[in-house]
Design a protein around this motif. Structure first.
Motif, PDB file in Angstrom:
ATOM      1  N   SER A  49       1.107  -1.091   0.145  1.00 50.07           N
ATOM      2  CA  SER A  49      -0.035   0.517   0.045  1.00 50.07           C
ATOM      3  C   SER A  49       0.803   1.296  -0.067  1.00 50.07           C
ATOM      4  N   GLN A  85      -7.572   0.578  -0.237  1.00 49.45           N
ATOM      5  CA  GLN A  85      -7.899  -1.073   0.745  1.00 49.45           C
ATOM      6  C   GLN A  85      -9.091  -0.710   1.041  1.00 49.45           C
ATOM      7  N   ASP A 161      -5.038  -1.115  -5.075  1.00 49.17           N
ATOM      8  CA  ASP A 161      -4.961  -1.593  -3.452  1.00 49.17           C
ATOM      9  C   ASP A 161      -5.863  -3.117  -2.794  1.00 49.17           C
TER      10      ASP A 161
END
Ligand SMILES: Nc1ncnc2c1ncn2[C@@H]1O[C@H](COP(=O)(O)OP(=O)(O)OP(=O)(O)O)[C@@H](O)[C@H]1O
Ligand SMILES: Nc1ncnc2c1ncn2[C@@H]1O[C@H](COP(=O)(O)OP(=O)(O)OP(=O)(O)O)[C@@H](O)[C@H]1O
Ligand SMILES: [Mg+2]
Ligand SMILES: [Mg+2]
Lengths: 258, 263, 300, 263, 258
Positions: A49, A85, A161
């Motif tokens: 990330s 994410q 992500d």
């Protein structure tokens, strides 16, 4: 691969740490050509990330250099989309408004916006939730909205992500294929974080395997299968072999680094 | 009990308790203290006796309160935006806003009266001075408390600072803003009252509620004084009701301070 | 026996309008009468009237108009001795203002405490239209505006105005308009009923204090006043005392003026004032009469 | 420039601007209005001339401000807890809290003076009345705005209501609480000042800053009046500095209103 | 399976909708015995999270009945732990404090708390992040803290909502095995939402496949392999066959329901 073009993303001896913390990324060298689909894979906490956030210009390098689209990451990237994410939706906007917001911020006309919105919502199969608020969605639905929002931007570089981590296999495969289909039309460059080796192999033309503590690029594996890839690719022998290979390498990287 | 009924019933119940307590205290007071706490009945009577002057004064004060409130909301919103844009502006300006809030009205009042003249303008300015600080502080805090993930989202989109503020920070700050607004709505009528008795004017119609309060107080008309206070409170309730409705309209669909009905 | 304790609430910070009290205290006149008197400085928030009404303090200084209005509301006061034969509240006028008479007030803006009865009296009597702006213990608005007219205390404000660089203002007095209010000491009715001897002794010492302050050496009072309120300057105290003497505020402006007149209260003047207030609609008709408003029984 | 240096430089720069503007306005004023806005130099001189009485008054007011502030924080915290526990308590009590905030001090003052006596106690109570409302509103809003996911987490654990409040709602409400505290810190000195001139007492040591303000105002000592106001502001700055430090200590590690240094 | 014990969770004709919205769960019948490990699998938005929230008593049934541990869901469940789909950490507490909080709320002594905390942090391999704040963690790390927190409670019923979705394969397999190991000691009942068929088969003794619109229990598949299951189980032929079977059924459910 069009080797004559200048690279779209280039890390050189790049190092990253947060404040006084331990090294998160160590001496990273990575060159990506326009139009590549690069998968990043590696143990939790190895800096995947962080790498995407560096490309996006959301956090600065500690040492070394990074060039994105021939500029510094801050300067680049009007044409960049990031699927974080976590879903990161605006809680006060409906699903439709969430998707249209970045378009309207770029001055896209309302009519065009709503066409695009309908297209991407269809793509992630959430048309019937257009008027729901984020807090009325399931985890996977939120993530799909976030993906739809990024796709609506038709970016030059797409940072993903773990976009499909919260999705069931069918939806996941459906979206994998959609991703490749869209890519045929817009030749964007993708950085794709995933924990699924099969997904990485299916989608990308290069897989970067990271190891942790400190995070560094352990090895890069090219994926030779030609595009378009289909269900047939997925069932082919070489595909399975490569998946096995990558899995093996990954296992060899991880045990003592997690 | 339906929610609507509850909304009436519970304040009413508390009200009944308060009134009962009020009568009890009145009864318990020694004879020579009673005049300080006129009974609710006496206050009601005073309401009727002084209906004309109270109505006139209330209308007068409402103007100042409304204008001052509106001015405070406008100015504080812009100020809060400026303050939220940079830490440097914040540390550079904040102390001076505090000074504005902390300087006693008695210092400003003579200047106001000399420069803008006694009356509505001065009352508006004093109301503004009393209301704006809670608004600035709350709105600024709201604007700088935006969820970091969402800030990164906007940073990604390379939006202009202005777009980030308009489409992200402002909506995210709404819960704080409305909290400030609720405080300011309560302060506006009392601010106008203070303004009225420091820099009001009897021109035309005999002054606002602040004038009345001083007159009744100086004449020991305590029931009428209480009626004046009650009128101020009613004004405040009306303001607050407006703010609460607006807040509900804007927030209930998405903010965690409002429960969902779809459990 | 121990001296009887009596507390007196002043209506403002200690100043020469309390000269009689301070002189009597400083010279020991109260002690000679067997009294232990405490003077409580007042101020903007002294809540003078409620304190007397509730018996928190025994005696307070006030003006007769306000007292009458509050008596009408049932507050148990009795006015028992005059401080000033005429209340020195009036209207301050700039030296070069065109306003010379009460009739000239028409159309003017006057800075005054909201509801000032004298203003209402003027409005009715001279058929004025005026605009009232609240006064907050300050002369700034007056100083800042050459047209301004302001309610003021004749024996204090002119001094502050000249000190701040203004020209000495002119003064439109209540008595010239025929509005004859006293400055008085008031007490709670119960106190008057229960402790008449002490009240009489107090009044004796008080009147003696005034006479001594005005005719004798004011230094004891002035020293005490400076101690009680630091901002008092010699110049101010002298100015204020001089104004009291010059306008015969304590001894009275009429024919009977003189030391004998100090503290005197007259039924006729109360009757007149009550009638005036009734005419203005500030007092309900017949609610008060001089006998319920004041008593002369404690005067010597 | 280091952050520490900025924190001094920027307010100072604004300050220089303000003072320049002040002198300019003073110079632009017609001669006979200048007294309304004494120059900073004059104010400084007044500071020195009146140092004794200002210090005494400031100490006096500080007591009332501190006590009233402490009382407001305590009472408002408990009230906010009560209000946050149930919507019914909220709708039942809120209007009465508003009444407390909106009733003009002129109504309370006689009762206060007669019952608790002029002086520190009354000043404390008036300061309390002026400070507590922004605290209650902010803290309550904070307590009811808790992230719903975290509320469900606690619901899962079947904690007692009290535990939920102590370990979840209270920490989550801290950003709102500190916002309220910042407002209250600014209101406390001015509240004490108002208290002082409505129900203060000059008995003993000559009253607090409110008393001084009125005296200076009535004597047209404008420089001294400004010095009094400045003293109030200094008090407020000290209060606010305390609140800001506390807020930083408690929040900077985790709340989004504080940037991380580890970018 | 100990059939004589009363069921620990029992849904009967259970129906759920939010407000006036569409049906989310339709006529659900499901009986689970103490000690069972039940996996829930199905397309995104089919009501898996909702089902767990019903068991946890976080949201009421619309119709039908639900009994948890012989009581209503509200009344039960001092002994219930829930790993939510999102990490749900308290941002103002360090990792260690986040894990210890529910223990201290139950009055566990500090010494015991810190032993437990160390054990579970070790288990999820995050010992070195004990003093970090949530906002300093990667996505997978946050999720692991959340898992550790639930495990620290040694609950009777464990509700896991895609706990491993954000984790790499190695960590995931490691935690899978740990889960089974712990389970040998404490015989808790588990409800486990996952999108990985292999994971479901490896862990559970029953797999519930849901279909969407409205969500309903399409079929239940028992998993006959004996515990303890190991790496060997994972490589066995029957394991692979069952995974293939379940995948097939899942595919047959999904296409027109997503
Ligand atoms: N609070 C709510 N209000 C209205 N609808 C809701 C709410 N919560 C969930 N839903 C709807 O209920 C359905 C089921 O949601 P749920 O979260 O149970 O799905 P899920 O099976 O967990 O999906 P995923 O795999 O994506 O997490 C979804 O269609 C969702 O939109
Ligand atoms: N703001 C921050 N401050 C301090 N440390 C951080 C911060 N953000 C991330 N880290 C640390 O940097 C390392 C890499 O984090 P990153 O989020 O890039 O991991 P990741 O590879 O994406 O992991 P995952 O697969 O779990 O999402 C982690 O050890 C994390 O704890
Ligand atoms: Mg990550
Ligand atoms: Mg879910």
């Amino acid at each position: 691969m069009p080797a004559l073009l200048p690279p779209i993303v280039e890390f050189r001896e790049a190092t990253k740490r947060f404040g006084e913390g331990p090294l998160v990324l160590d001496l990273l060298n990575l060159t990506v050509q326009p139009g590549e689909f690069v998968s990043l894979i590696g143990p939790s906490g190895c800096g995947k990330s962080t790498l995407l956030r560096l490309i996006a210009g959301l956090t600065p390098l500690t040492a070394g250099s990074l060039i994105v689209d021939r500029r510094s990451p801050d300067a680049a990237a009007a044409d960049l989309a990031f699927v974080f994410q976590e879903p990161t939706l605006l809680p006060w906007l409906s699903v439709a408004a969430n998707i249209e917001l970045p378009l309207s911020l770029r001055g896209v006309a309302p009519a065009e916006r709503s066409v695009t919105r309908r297209r991407v919502l269809d793509l992630v199969r959430l048309s019937e939730k257009a008027n729901a608020y984020p807090r009325q969605l399931s985890g996977g639905q939120k993530m799909r909205v976030s993906i739809a929002r990024a796709l609506a931007l038709s970016p030059k570089i797409l940072l993903l992500d773990e976009p499909f981590g919260a999705l069931d296999e069918m939806t996941r495969e459906h979206l994998n294929e959609e991703l490749l289909t869209i890519r045929e039309r817009h030749a964007w460059t993708a950085f794709f974080v995933t924990h699924s080796v099969a997904e990485a192999v299916f989608l990308s033309n290069r897989i970067c395997i990271f190891s942790a503590n400190p995070g560094h690029l352990y090895t890069e594996i090219p994926v030779p299968f030609p595009y378009p890839r289909t269900e047939a690719t997925r069932r082919s022998r070489p595909f399975h072999d490569l998946v096995a290979d990558v899995s093996r390498i990954l296992r060899s990287v991880e045990p003592d680094t997690v | 009990m339906s929610r609507r009924l509850q909304t009436i019933f519970f304040p009413a119940a508390t009200g009944a308790l308060v009134i009962a307590a009020w009568y009890t205290i009145h009864a318990l007071l020694s004879e020579d203290l009673r005049f300080l706490l006129p009974t609710p009945t006496a206050v009601m009577t005073a309401f009727r006796t002084h209906a004309d002057s109270l109505t006139r004064a209330a209308l007068n004060t409402t103007q100042g309160a409304l204008l001052g409130f509106a001015l405070a909301v406008t100015v504080s919103s812009f100020l809060a935006l400026a303050l939220s844009l940079s830490r440097l502006v914040r540390i550079g300006l904040y102390p001076y806003l505090m000074i504005l809030q902390m300087t006693p009205v008695i210092v400003f009042a003579p200047m106001l009266v000399v420069w803008v003249g006694a009356g509505l303008k001065s009352v508006t300015i004093i109301t503004f001075l009393i209301c704006f600080f809670p608004l600035v502080v709350n709105t600024t805090q709201g604007l700088i408390s935006t969820d970091r993930n969402l800030v990164e989202l906007f940073a990604m989109w390379r939006t202009s600072r202005l777009q980030q503020v308009l489409y992200l920070r402002v909506p995210a700050a709404l819960p704080y803003f409305f909290t400030g607004l609720r405080i300011a709505a309560t302060l506006a009528p009392i601010g106008a009252l203070v303004g009225d008795y420091t820099a009001g004017s009897s021109a035309g119609d005999g002054g606002g509620l602040g004038f009345q309060a001083i007159i009744y107080s100086s004449q020991a008309k305590y029931a009428a004084l209480f009626a004046t206070a009650a009128t101020t409170c009613i004004l405040g309730f009306i303001f607050t009701a407006g703010v609460l409705s607006l807040s509900w309209l804007v927030l209930h669909k998405w903010h965690d301070s409002y429960e969902t009905t779809d459990k | 026996t121990a001296p009887a304790k009596i507390s007196v609430q002043l209506d403002w910070v200690p100043e020469p309008e309390h000269g009689g009290l301070y002189q009597a205290l400083a010279r020991g006149f109260f002690r000679e009468e067997g009294l232990d008197v405490t003077l409580l400085p007042g101020g903007p928030g002294a809540q003078v009237m409620p304190s007397v009404a509730t018996g928190k303090v025994d005696i307070a200084q006030a003006d007769s108009t306000a007292t009458l209005l509050q008596q009408a509301e049932g507050l148990p006061f009795v006015q028992f001795v005059a401080v000033f034969q005429d209340d020195p509240s009036g209207i301050l006028v700039h030296a070069d203002s065109p306003v010379r008479t009460f009739a000239d007030l028409n159309g003017q803006t006057i800075i005054a405490r909201p509801g000032w009865p004298f203003l209402k009296f003027l409005v009715e009597k001279y058929h004025l239209k005026i605009n009232e702006v609240p006064q907050n213990f300050s002369v700034a608005a007056f100083l800042g505006n050459k047209q301004a007219l302001q309610q003021g205390y004749f024996i204090a404000e002119p001094h502050h105005i000249t000190q701040a660089g203004g020209k000495p203002p002119r003064f439109l007095s209540t008595w010239d308009a025929g509005f004859r209010a006293y400055a008085v000491l008031i007490t709670n009715k119960r106190f008057a009923r229960e402790r008449p001897a002490e009240l009489r002794a107090f009044t004796r010492a008080y009147l003696r204090g005034w006479q001594d302050y005005l005719e004798g050496d004011p230094t004891p009072a002035h020293t005490a006043l400076k101690k009680a309120h630091a901002p008092n300057t010699d110049a101010f105290l002298a100015f204020s005392r001089q104004a009291i003497i010059a306008e015969k505020l304590v001894t009275g402006r009429d024919v009977r003026s003189g030391p004998k007149n100090i503290g005197r209260l007259e039924a006729a003047r109360y009757a007149e004032q009550i009638a005036q207030l009734e005419a203005l609609g500030l007092l309900a008709k017949g609610k008060l009469n001089p006998a319920t408003a004041f008593t002369a029984e404690f005067l010597p």
